[in-house]
Design an enzyme around this catalytic site. Structure first.
Site, PDB file in Angstrom:
ATOM      1  N   LEU A  16       0.887  -1.159   0.000  1.00 31.24           N
ATOM      2  CA  LEU A  16       0.000   0.000   0.000  1.00 31.24           C
ATOM      3  C   LEU A  16       0.925   1.209   0.000  1.00 31.24           C
ATOM      4  CD1 LEU A  16      -3.021   0.722   0.155  1.00 31.24           C
ATOM      5  CD2 LEU A  16      -2.845   0.658   2.635  1.00 31.24           C
ATOM      6  N   ASP A  17       0.696   2.142  -0.918  1.00 30.13           N
ATOM      7  CA  ASP A  17       1.590   3.290  -1.062  1.00 30.13           C
ATOM      8  C   ASP A  17       1.762   4.066   0.239  1.00 30.13           C
ATOM      9  OD1 ASP A  17       1.994   2.820  -3.787  1.00 30.13           O
ATOM     10  OD2 ASP A  17       0.253   4.022  -4.361  1.00 30.13           O
ATOM     11  N   TYR A  18       2.896   4.720   0.343  1.00 25.01           N
ATOM     12  CA  TYR A  18       3.254   5.543   1.499  1.00 25.01           C
ATOM     13  C   TYR A  18       2.153   6.551   1.824  1.00 25.01           C
ATOM     14  CZ  TYR A  18       6.270   8.740   4.243  1.00 25.01           C
ATOM     15  OH  TYR A  18       6.821   9.539   5.219  1.00 25.01           O
TER      16      TYR A  18
END
Length: 195
Positions: free
Chosen positions: A41-43
């Site tokens: 999951l992206d930052y």
């Protein structure tokens, strides 16, 4: 039995346990030796992150070939009409090819936790929410899909991966559980096929 951890990843936390640049990681929230992230999951995204201690299950969750649906609540700039939502559902032409059909709908503003820092607001531009489910895992795919149809993503919260969901987990909280693995089907070798 495999073990999984369902973690509600806060905004601006890396989906890994270490970082050479000193950014906040999973290690700031949990200790899980032997567990690996199954589908990043992206930052700058929030929500459900699944970790597992079983390599085969990790592949089943993360590999797009297994078509595990991932569901997101997406705050976008502007107010997409039905035609725009249909575009998302039909598939969007991205720079790396067409996205697969998705499940897309407009929704009322969801009852979510406050994000820190909050989303910027502009008096002259409205925003709205979508519920979007995809079965692919391309880099920043949801953000690219909404931008492609003219509605940039402001906030992205994953609420479900396959049959697992956030339920009542608050940011930074997690739940551990055991799951039974489905048997793996093996294809017969060519020498065993009937003529």
């Amino acid at each position: 039995m495999a073990k999984i951890i369902l973690f509600n990843k806060p905004f601006n936390v890396l989906s890994q346990f270490t970082d050479d640049s000193g950014r906040t990681t999973l290690a700031n929230y949990l200790t899980a030796p032997g567990f690996r992230v199954a589908g990043r999951l992206d930052y700058d995204s929030e929500g459900l992150l699944v970790l597992t201690d079983d390599g085969r299950l990790q592949q089943q969750i993360a590999n797009p070939a297994h078509k595990r649906w991932k569901t997101y609540l997406v705050q976008v700039e502007g107010e997409p009409d039905e035609r725009a939502v249909e575009q998302l559902a039909d598939g969007v032409k991205l720079n790396d090819g067409m996205s697969l059909p998705s499940r897309a709908s407009r929704i009322a503003t969801p009852d979510l936790w406050h994000r820190n820092p909050p989303i910027r607001t502009r008096k002259t531009v409205s925003d709205s929410w979508l519920k979007l489910s995809i079965c692919e895992g391309r880099n920043r795919q949801v953000r690219r899909m909404t931008a492609n149809i003219g509605f940039p993503t402001l906030r992205l919260v994953r609420i479900a991966v396959a049959d697992w969901s956030l339920e009542d987990l608050k940011p930074g909280q997690y739940r551990e559980m055991s799951v039974r693995m489905a048997p793996t089907r093996t294809k017969p070798s060519p020498s065993l096929k009937k003529p």
